[in-house]
Scaffold this active site. Structure first.
Site, PDB file in Angstrom:
ATOM      1  N   TYR A 136       0.697   1.220   0.837  1.00 51.96           N
ATOM      2  CA  TYR A 136      -0.617   0.613   1.030  1.00 51.96           C
ATOM      3  C   TYR A 136      -0.477  -0.620   1.923  1.00 51.96           C
ATOM      4  O   TYR A 136       0.281  -1.540   1.625  1.00 51.96           O
ATOM      5  CB  TYR A 136      -1.164   0.226  -0.344  1.00 51.96           C
TER       6      TYR A 136
ATOM      7  N   LYS B 265      -2.147   4.308   2.874  1.00 52.96           N
ATOM      8  CA  LYS B 265      -3.502   3.781   2.722  1.00 52.96           C
ATOM      9  C   LYS B 265      -3.647   2.580   3.637  1.00 52.96           C
ATOM     10  O   LYS B 265      -2.859   1.631   3.555  1.00 52.96           O
ATOM     11  CB  LYS B 265      -3.762   3.374   1.263  1.00 52.96           C
TER      12      LYS B 265
END
Lengths: 297, 297, 297, 297
Positions: free
Chosen positions: C137, C165
């Site tokens: 992420y 992400k």
């Protein structure tokens, strides 16, 4: 040290216009005279304060000649000759030299972000056409390009590029210049609210429009630094900080024009799109000028 | 002035770990002793340098007690008690007070950007539970939130919030604090490469990890400022600038640990994910330390 | 393509607290059930929305178990296990795997800015201890470090790092990921106001807290994209833009808690220093929710 | 909708110079003809690509006339008339109208950062002197001022300000414009690497220099959007992304001049300080052009 004919307070006059937005040369001379008379150590026409980019070639030449006539050698003159094209920069640099300027200031004005090589070539082309010293001016906010200490070092290899004016507003940059360039090269501060920090970092001078409004405070700050008296310098700087922040926030030509008017001087008009300060801004400036002056009572 | 029990050089010890990444308390005490012995004017455990956020509650408490035992009242102590939640911040602030800390330092650690009201409420909740002074710490880079001068002014209305530590790296901010807060409130500089500019702006002290490596230079700079000798301060600052920039660029815990090792001190290990400096970085630091020391020959 | 068990709308529940700021597990399960029932394609507890960094280890474990029990395999689960230290990250990743999570999400939380090598070592250490897939992420705003496409490529060489992400809020970054990584790796959008641009750039899914408030609009947008119907997607996106911007501007936990309350749901309390929306903000949110719903009449 | 006579691909020609840095008008006409012949939906001389700020008043007028002659009504023309002063902007706007331009484009060029009121007054002064539509152009990177959606809304109250060109590079801004302005006002994208996201956000057209090099790909992307075929648009966009990023990174005049030369076209010379691409850059561009063309085999 290389030939650096400036030190102390280098004052920037505005370029005043008449009601038809034509340059008002007689008024310009009056404003220059005020700066010389108040004790400024140098005069720098055709800077940002003097709205250089808003003037025609003819107007720039007239301002150059008017400055040199009026100053008449009492203090050195630093004429702004920056232009987007190399050809026009050379033209104005040569004109300034012939007119009798002590030195010229050049910022690499940049619509298209220039590479380091393009910038070096630009300065080199101009420098080879004149004999007076050049102050290289770094101001990303108005010029659009940020010259690194490494690039400035390359520029200083050109014989008549002898001075640096730093206006990034980052005192770190000045420490780096001092460390990199040592005592060989003079650097000047062009960021008003950084005046104290810049002198603490070793700046030779302060390029500023503030002497149009508060010359005594500007000169006193420099004197305190010359006397190695930091405690006094701090007090003097804090006294003028509000004004310095105001004129930067509102734009120097607009703020200086309004300030001169408040002080009872004729400051002429601005050229559009620049507009006078609003009423509220003018009131705020009046208040700052009044409180700033208290120290002299 | 409000109760501000610090001035001069406030030294930040690292938190050393053993080869299993457990806190090495005996070694920590040795490192604290070095800082006191070298003349630092205050000791500040559990700061960024001390990797506060990487420690468990128990480890923080052990470090607090070890510091106060070792310093034994010779200089004041400033214990970091910042935590993401208000409840844990109160817990550690109360622990520090009971253990005998002179004051606590609190940065509003922020995962979710806090509103001004949330920050005031946070400080207020902690302040109401302790009697010792609080230093409010502004560091957007590590804390994630930038407290404006206006917000800091609100915090200072809380009786035992008496000191400000500024680490935005912007000298303008310090000028504004000085102008806004006057001589009523002490502010401290937490940005190493801004040490000279901050003192010029009126900082009471310098919160720094540098005394782990170059205490004489840090102290001499402060002495020069105390003597109102800007010219010497400038020379002393330029002498240490390379080191200050290096330790900031590489991260204080990593750089100080490497520097101590180069100087022949045991500095223990780091806790992952933090890793030792690379070989090239270590060589660069060795070179900086050698050249920085020349001034003392 | 590598093992990427998510697509579509991945919904983020808040972590609700009781009036004593203790985690309210029964209420948490109710909120998770709402998200599953409304059609979300995945459930992601312990994200920013779930105030992961404000929870104790025990609370994180309880939330993990509660999620997996409640979801009961109806959709995949993505458990946040990020922690400042590598050791704690491993601990929570192993716990999540044993509890039955489909995958874990890891942001390199960074107090001290980590080097690329430190980040790779961190992911590698965690990945070697678990068998389920990892979503890496990237969110500079909350994590404090910006992972370049080049670094992300290095992370993807670790076998069970299979998903990215992206929450920089820069659609360019997504185009670069798509170009660099091709169809081999799935990337997910974590920036709510970028939902349309991200799907246009090829995102496999949208990680969002919005389904707590407007699940039909979120799902309809995804359906339009699946149907290659940009014209409808644009209308559906503009319809929800005000809400998406509001919840991001006010902070997801605060805004979702207020929104649920407005919708007549019990949403519990926040943990300090987080405070409820102000009255004015709540009124604004009510208005946005009302106008946003008009489309369904 | 207000009178917005452009849609699709609006192509920007470079301004070529001869070896003495004089404008090469015959070559300029040849380059304009290529753009029209390749299917561009509009021609926009005197933009950033056409180095507007580096030209004299006479050169700007000659370029204006040459464009209108060469295009001869086959597609609409959008002439750049931006200037630092209001007086010169009016002059060039009137000239363009008289010469037969379909519309003019105006960016509030800003040396001194203009206030919102100054900008409105500037546009108003120009608009009142001409009858053809005005495209207001927002590009903080070259113009130095960022016009907020609120300010743009004010400008659109001036009757013949009918179009917006957005080049902040922030897709959010386009979503906001669409939401604020609805279907009443056409907005155009001026950021090449944002072409896909901008069309997804509802842009009416794309102002770009890319058709000098890859007109088929630019036009195909627009066709895919017109056909509501996002899947194809994504593939077509990724195909041209490398080229779009390259020409922006190197500066449009330099990159287009080099690209034309690589494609076997005479592209003339640049005006100093702009310099040709380096050999390495040229090789990189050759490679990009070759790989970009593969899709058409």
């Amino acid at each position: 040290m290389k030939n650096a004919p400036f030190k102390g307070i280098i004052a920037y006059p505005i370029t005043p216009f008449d009601e038809n937005e034509s340059v008002d040369l007689p008024l310009f001379k009056t404003l220059v005279e005020r700066l010389v008379a108040s004790g400024s150590h140098g005069i720098a026409p055709l800077g940002s304060t003097g709205v250089l980019p808003y003037l025609t070639d003819q107007e720039k030449e007239a301002i150059t000649e008017a400055t040199i006539q009026q100053v008449a050698g009492r203090v050195p003159t630093l004429v702004g000759v920056s232009n987007l094209t190399t050809e026009r920069t050379i033209h104005h640099a040569k004109f300034a030299e012939k007119a009798g300027a002590t030195a010229v200031m050049i910022i690499p004005m940049s619509y298209w972000k220039l590479t380091d090589d393009e910038i070096v070539k630009h300065y080199d082309a101009v420098a080879s056409k004149i004999s007076i010293p050049i102050m290289a001016y770094n101001n990303p906010a108005t010029g659009g390009v940020d010259m690194s200490p490494t690039l400035l070092k390359r520029l200083l290899e050109i014989p008549n590029v002898t001075m640096i004016k730093e206006s990034t507003g980052d005192v770190q940059r000045m420490h780096l210049l001092k460390r990199e360039l040592g005592d060989d090269v003079a650097f000047y501060n062009g960021s008003n609210p950084l005046a104290l920090a810049a002198f603490a970092a070793g700046a030779e001078g302060w390029c500023t429009a503030a002497p149009n409004l508060i010359p005594e405070l500007n000169l006193s700050l420099y004197d305190a630094i010359q006397n190695n008296d930091l405690a006094s310098a701090q007090i003097l700087f804090l006294e003028q900080l509000n004004l310095l922040r105001f004129i930067v926030a509102k734009g120097l030509p607009r703020a200086i024009q309004a300030g001169l008017t408040i002080l009872g001087e004729n400051a002429g008009h601005l050229r559009a799109p620049l507009q006078p300060l609003t009423k509220i801004e003018t009131t705020e400036l009046s208040h700052i000028l009044e409180t700033t002056k208290v120290v002299f009572d």
